[in-house]
Design an enzyme around this catalytic site. Structure first.
Site, PDB file in Angstrom:
ATOM      1  N   ASP A  80      54.690 -39.764 -19.431  1.00 41.21           N
ATOM      2  CA  ASP A  80      54.990 -38.538 -20.175  1.00 41.21           C
ATOM      3  C   ASP A  80      56.131 -37.835 -19.434  1.00 41.21           C
ATOM      4  OD1 ASP A  80      55.050 -35.919 -21.206  1.00 41.21           O
ATOM      5  OD2 ASP A  80      52.906 -35.961 -21.652  1.00 41.21           O
ATOM      6  N   ASN A  89      66.781 -39.283 -25.237  1.00 47.71           N
ATOM      7  CA  ASN A  89      66.476 -39.348 -26.671  1.00 47.71           C
ATOM      8  C   ASN A  89      65.095 -38.796 -27.013  1.00 47.71           C
ATOM      9  OD1 ASN A  89      66.476 -40.688 -29.509  1.00 47.71           O
ATOM     10  ND2 ASN A  89      64.718 -41.613 -28.474  1.00 47.71           N
ATOM     11  N   TYR A 130      62.640 -25.497 -32.856  1.00 50.45           N
ATOM     12  CA  TYR A 130      63.180 -26.857 -32.747  1.00 50.45           C
ATOM     13  C   TYR A 130      64.715 -26.768 -32.747  1.00 50.45           C
ATOM     14  CZ  TYR A 130      64.806 -31.472 -34.137  1.00 50.45           C
ATOM     15  OH  TYR A 130      65.497 -32.667 -34.205  1.00 50.45           O
ATOM     16  N   ALA A 174      66.522 -24.324 -31.930  1.00 49.30           N
ATOM     17  CA  ALA A 174      66.986 -23.688 -30.684  1.00 49.30           C
ATOM     18  C   ALA A 174      67.006 -24.699 -29.534  1.00 49.30           C
ATOM     19  CB  ALA A 174      66.096 -22.501 -30.334  1.00 49.30           C
ATOM     20  N   LYS A 182      67.653 -27.830 -29.794  1.00 44.46           N
ATOM     21  CA  LYS A 182      68.787 -28.730 -29.984  1.00 44.46           C
ATOM     22  C   LYS A 182      70.110 -27.999 -29.724  1.00 44.46           C
ATOM     23  CE  LYS A 182      66.491 -32.487 -30.797  1.00 44.46           C
ATOM     24  NZ  LYS A 182      66.473 -33.558 -29.783  1.00 44.46           N
TER      25      LYS A 182
HETATM   26  N1  NAP Z   1      64.691 -38.726 -37.224  1.00 42.73           N
HETATM   27  C1  NAP Z   1      65.467 -37.705 -37.505  1.00 42.73           C
HETATM   28  O1  NAP Z   1      65.645 -37.348 -38.679  1.00 42.73           O
HETATM   29  C2  NAP Z   1      66.202 -36.984 -36.408  1.00 42.73           C
HETATM   30  C3  NAP Z   1      67.237 -36.121 -36.762  1.00 42.73           C
HETATM   31  C4  NAP Z   1      67.921 -35.438 -35.759  1.00 42.73           C
HETATM   32  C5  NAP Z   1      67.565 -35.622 -34.430  1.00 42.73           C
HETATM   33  N2  NAP Z   1      66.546 -36.465 -34.109  1.00 42.73           N
HETATM   34  C6  NAP Z   1      66.215 -36.622 -32.690  1.00 42.73           C
HETATM   35  O2  NAP Z   1      66.237 -37.992 -32.351  1.00 42.73           O
HETATM   36  C7  NAP Z   1      65.401 -38.218 -31.220  1.00 42.73           C
HETATM   37  C8  NAP Z   1      64.530 -39.422 -31.498  1.00 42.73           C
HETATM   38  O3  NAP Z   1      63.656 -39.118 -32.550  1.00 42.73           O
HETATM   39  P1  NAP Z   1      63.227 -40.162 -33.680  1.00 42.73           P
HETATM   40  O4  NAP Z   1      63.760 -39.656 -34.939  1.00 42.73           O
HETATM   41  O5  NAP Z   1      63.539 -41.537 -33.273  1.00 42.73           O
HETATM   42  O6  NAP Z   1      61.652 -39.874 -33.735  1.00 42.73           O
HETATM   43  P2  NAP Z   1      60.411 -40.577 -33.055  1.00 42.73           P
HETATM   44  O7  NAP Z   1      60.260 -41.945 -33.621  1.00 42.73           O
HETATM   45  O8  NAP Z   1      59.285 -39.608 -33.197  1.00 42.73           O
HETATM   46  O9  NAP Z   1      60.829 -40.723 -31.532  1.00 42.73           O
HETATM   47  C9  NAP Z   1      60.594 -39.769 -30.537  1.00 42.73           C
HETATM   48  C10 NAP Z   1      60.248 -40.515 -29.266  1.00 42.73           C
HETATM   49  O10 NAP Z   1      60.067 -39.585 -28.198  1.00 42.73           O
HETATM   50  C11 NAP Z   1      58.980 -39.995 -27.415  1.00 42.73           C
HETATM   51  N3  NAP Z   1      58.355 -38.849 -26.763  1.00 42.73           N
HETATM   52  C12 NAP Z   1      57.920 -37.709 -27.363  1.00 42.73           C
HETATM   53  N4  NAP Z   1      57.334 -36.908 -26.461  1.00 42.73           N
HETATM   54  C13 NAP Z   1      57.402 -37.555 -25.266  1.00 42.73           C
HETATM   55  C14 NAP Z   1      56.965 -37.258 -23.958  1.00 42.73           C
HETATM   56  N5  NAP Z   1      56.328 -36.107 -23.671  1.00 42.73           N
HETATM   57  N6  NAP Z   1      57.180 -38.158 -22.965  1.00 42.73           N
HETATM   58  C15 NAP Z   1      57.812 -39.331 -23.228  1.00 42.73           C
HETATM   59  N7  NAP Z   1      58.263 -39.665 -24.451  1.00 42.73           N
HETATM   60  C16 NAP Z   1      58.054 -38.793 -25.459  1.00 42.73           C
HETATM   61  C17 NAP Z   1      58.022 -40.657 -28.397  1.00 42.73           C
HETATM   62  O11 NAP Z   1      57.238 -41.657 -27.781  1.00 42.73           O
HETATM   63  P3  NAP Z   1      55.693 -41.417 -27.370  1.00 42.73           P
HETATM   64  O12 NAP Z   1      55.063 -40.675 -28.502  1.00 42.73           O
HETATM   65  O13 NAP Z   1      55.163 -42.786 -27.156  1.00 42.73           O
HETATM   66  O14 NAP Z   1      55.761 -40.631 -26.119  1.00 42.73           O
HETATM   67  C18 NAP Z   1      58.951 -41.300 -29.406  1.00 42.73           C
HETATM   68  O15 NAP Z   1      59.192 -42.661 -29.103  1.00 42.73           O
HETATM   69  C19 NAP Z   1      64.641 -36.916 -30.978  1.00 42.73           C
HETATM   70  O16 NAP Z   1      65.243 -36.204 -29.919  1.00 42.73           O
HETATM   71  C20 NAP Z   1      64.822 -36.169 -32.306  1.00 42.73           C
HETATM   72  O17 NAP Z   1      64.753 -34.777 -32.132  1.00 42.73           O
HETATM   73  C21 NAP Z   1      65.857 -37.157 -35.073  1.00 42.73           C
END
Ligand code: NAP
Length: 253
Positions: A63, A90, A154, A156, A158
């Site tokens: 974590d 990420n 959220y 904020a 970013k």
């Molecule tokens: N998808 C979108 O539409 C979108 C748009 C703009 C920006 N983003 C950004 O892109 C990034 C990746 O998101 P995603 O869309 O690929 O969503 P996602 O599939 O939910 O990926 C987020 C990842 O972060 C990990 N994570 C969360 N909390 C954690 C913690 N405390 N310690 C370690 N790992 C942690 C999760 O793994 P575990 O749960 O296994 O820890 C998960 O693999 C994020 O920063 C998100 O804000 C996404």
């Protein structure tokens, strides 16, 4: 298939959130281009699934909020491969949280994962990045610069990621460390599903997003990953402090 103009052969890359979505696609893309990748996240099984898809990815279940997590992650990469060239911050969480429902705990949670953890990880990786003139790629969002009713905290976090990116770029330029970010638009991943929406609401939001995006659909994780690699490309030596919108044109409307 790896494109021919990018090579991370023998480079060492840390990708947080590598068990799903954009992080998994990024870890795999770096590995396909020759990197040794430490894939970080909480769920061991999800990370192992990523690692199963390419032997270049080594999972580390942790974590990122845990005490000493940053030092543990940096040491895991440096001890195993002797260097760190790229840090991809990420891992992130999203929370729908209208102001009327905001609590100190939920605000702190968001900032811990999206702002504090990437900062501490960058600090822990810094000596290694300095040694190899490496780079950091942060992951922001369309809502790093746009307002988002109902999820202001959220947005904020970013916005903070974008200011960290620009400020670190300036601060670390003398060390030859480049710092950039991608700002993805709506992308297929587990992120929205984890925000606590009903399936109907989820489908409605996804359709609304697709209708708003000029290119007419939501993005795919690999379409974001490819730009993370390009920002981290050791040949992109003259690029720092930039936030690249990867969003099918959403920024324009
Ligand atoms: N998808 C979108 O539409 C979108 C748009 C703009 C920006 N983003 C950004 O892109 C990034 C990746 O998101 P995603 O869309 O690929 O969503 P996602 O599939 O939910 O990926 C987020 C990842 O972060 C990990 N994570 C969360 N909390 C954690 C913690 N405390 N310690 C370690 N790992 C942690 C999760 O793994 P575990 O749960 O296994 O820890 C998960 O693999 C994020 O920063 C998100 O804000 C996404």
């Amino acid at each position: 298939m790896p494109s021919t103009d990018l090579s991370f052969a023998d480079r060492v890359v840390i990708v947080t959130g590598a068990g799903s979505g954009i992080g998994r696609a990024t870890a795999l893309a770096f590995a396909e281009h020759g990197a040794h990748v430490l894939g970080v996240g909480r769920r061991a099984q999800a990370l192992e699934e990523t690692a199963r898809q390419h032997p270049g990815v080594v999972p580390l279940a942790i974590d990122v909020r845990a005490p000493h997590a940053a030092d543990t992650v940096a040491a895991a990469a440096a001890d195993r491969w002797g260097r760190i060239d790229v840090l991809v911050n990420n891992a992130g969480i999203t929370a729908l949280m209208p102001l009327a429902q905001a609590t100190a705990e939920s605000i702190t949670d968001l900032f811990e994962v999206n702002v504090t953890a990437p900062s501490l990880l960058a600090r822990a990786a810094l000596p290694h990045l300095r040694e190899h003139r490496g780079s950091i790629v942060n992951v922001s969002s369309t809502y790093g610069r746009r307002p988002l009713a109902g999820a202001s905290h959220y947005a904020a976090t970013k916005a903070a990621v974008e200011q960290l990116t620009r400020s670190w770029a300036l601060e670390l330029a003398a060390d030859g460390i480049r710092v950039n970010a991608v700002a993805p638009g709506p992308t297929e991943s587990e992120a929205l599903g984890a925000a606590g929406l009903s399936p109907e609401m989820l489908a409605r939001i996804k359709q609304q997003e697709a209708d708003t995006i000029p290119l007419g659909r939501r993005g795919e994780p690999h379409e974001v990953a490819t730009w993370i690699l390009r920002l981290a490309d050791p040949n992109a030596v003259w690029l720092t402090g930039q936030i690249l919108a990867v969003d099918g044109g959403l920024e324009l409307v």
